[in-house]
Design an enzyme around this catalytic site. Structure first.
Site, mmCIF file in Angstrom:
data_model
loop_
_atom_site.group_PDB
_atom_site.id
_atom_site.type_symbol
_atom_site.label_atom_id
_atom_site.label_comp_id
_atom_site.label_asym_id
_atom_site.label_seq_id
_atom_site.Cartn_x
_atom_site.Cartn_y
_atom_site.Cartn_z
ATOM 1 N N THR A 26 -4.966 11.427 5.692
ATOM 2 C CA THR A 26 -6.289 11.318 5.095
ATOM 3 C C THR A 26 -7.015 10.128 5.707
ATOM 4 O O THR A 26 -6.405 9.093 5.968
ATOM 5 C CB THR A 26 -6.168 11.125 3.571
ATOM 6 O OG1 THR A 26 -5.475 12.239 3.015
ATOM 7 C CG2 THR A 26 -7.533 11.013 2.913
ATOM 8 N N SER A 30 -10.691 8.518 8.087
ATOM 9 C CA SER A 30 -11.664 8.755 9.143
ATOM 10 C C SER A 30 -11.044 8.905 10.529
ATOM 11 O O SER A 30 -11.664 9.498 11.417
ATOM 12 C CB SER A 30 -12.697 7.617 9.166
ATOM 13 O OG SER A 30 -12.060 6.358 9.322
ATOM 14 N N ASP A 39 -0.992 10.007 10.067
ATOM 15 C CA ASP A 39 -1.871 9.477 9.032
ATOM 16 C C ASP A 39 -2.549 8.213 9.541
ATOM 17 O O ASP A 39 -2.129 7.610 10.540
ATOM 18 C CB ASP A 39 -1.061 9.173 7.771
ATOM 19 C CG ASP A 39 -1.884 9.304 6.501
ATOM 20 O OD1 ASP A 39 -3.130 9.261 6.590
ATOM 21 O OD2 ASP A 39 -1.288 9.430 5.414
ATOM 22 N N GLY A 87 -7.196 3.379 0.834
ATOM 23 C CA GLY A 87 -8.634 3.175 0.719
ATOM 24 C C GLY A 87 -9.365 4.444 0.310
ATOM 25 O O GLY A 87 -10.404 4.393 -0.346
ATOM 26 N N GLU A 104 0.224 10.437 0.124
ATOM 27 C CA GLU A 104 0.528 10.016 1.493
ATOM 28 C C GLU A 104 1.942 9.462 1.597
ATOM 29 O O GLU A 104 2.657 9.727 2.569
ATOM 30 C CB GLU A 104 -0.499 8.961 1.946
ATOM 31 C CG GLU A 104 -1.881 9.525 2.182
ATOM 32 C CD GLU A 104 -2.930 8.465 2.424
ATOM 33 O OE1 GLU A 104 -3.950 8.780 3.049
ATOM 34 O OE2 GLU A 104 -2.744 7.311 1.973
#
Length: 233
Positions: free
Chosen positions: A28, A30, A83, A98, A105
């Site tokens: 997960t 950006s 990740d 974040g 995760e």
């Protein structure tokens, strides 16, 4: 959406380690976003693989990219977890969460044969702690958990979204702890896990085997953890 060259370089480099037939953990964030896009290209190009997602957002993106997702009840093993991280040091210790998906995760990271972490150069630090450490807590009596975190110097702040408590995919709250510097991450991890009401914390100390760092010029650097491989289920 404007392309972030550094994140794209790191994310796509990690996808190059995927082999046909693998079960892949989809992270997960950006930078992991670019990994998922690249995995989608591989799948549409004919590579056979299956995946599990660490968050609702990653699951949605995977479906959009036509990546086959396997139910957890049918997972025989996770070959590779890719990740991101909010902070990482050169010992491959991480702060994650974040985006609010730290519990899922960590479950996937613990189950994977290998974890690759993708970041841009701004996330590489000499000492963890500049980024607030997310701690997932149950809503019941969260105020008491908050007070216990404050008592050990964690300086917690309840995460909010549009004026309301941020709710994780698991229905929990997140208390962001402002340490500024974490001098002994193992001690902090033990302290946090001993507090009733704490579900999980965002310290990932022994999971990553490779850190892939993307730079603004499109180059990447890799840092590898040496030693025996972790065992998964």
């Amino acid at each position: 959406m404007q392309v972030n060259i550094a994140k794209k370089a790191a994310g796509e480099k990690a996808a190059a380690y995927i082999q046909p037939g693998m079960t892949v953990g989809l992270g997960t964030g950006s930078t992991a976003y670019y990994t998922i896009l690249r995995i989608g290209e591989l799948v549409r190009g004919g590579m056979a693989l299956q995946a599990v997602a660490t968050s609702a957002d990653s699951e949605q993106l995977a479906r959009e990219q036509q990546i086959p997702l396997v139910p957890f009840a049918e997972v025989q093993g996770i070959d590779l977890d890719i990740d991101g991280a909010d902070e990482a040091d050169e010992q491959l210790r991480l702060i994650k969460g974040g985006g609010g998906a730290l519990l899922r995760e960590k479950i996937i990271a613990a189950a994977a044969g290998e974890m690759l972490v993708v970041i841009d150069e701004s996330k590489l630090v000499k000492q963890l702690g500049r980024f607030p450490l997310p701690v997932e807590v149950i809503p019941f009596a969260w105020e008491l958990t908050f007070k216990q975190l404050a008592a050990i110097g964690a300086a917690p702040v309840r995460r909010e979204q549009e004026g309301q408590p941020f709710i994780t995919d698991n229905g929990n709250y997140i208390l962001d702890c402002h340490y500024r510097q974490i001098r002994d991450a193992a001690v902090v991890e033990t302290q946090l896990n001993s507090i009733p009401g704490v579900v999980e914390n965002g310290l990932f100390l022994h999971y990553a085997v490779k850190l892939i760092i993307g730079y603004a010029d499109g180059t990447v650097k890799e840092i590898i953890r040496h030693g025996p491989a972790r065992r998964s289920f």
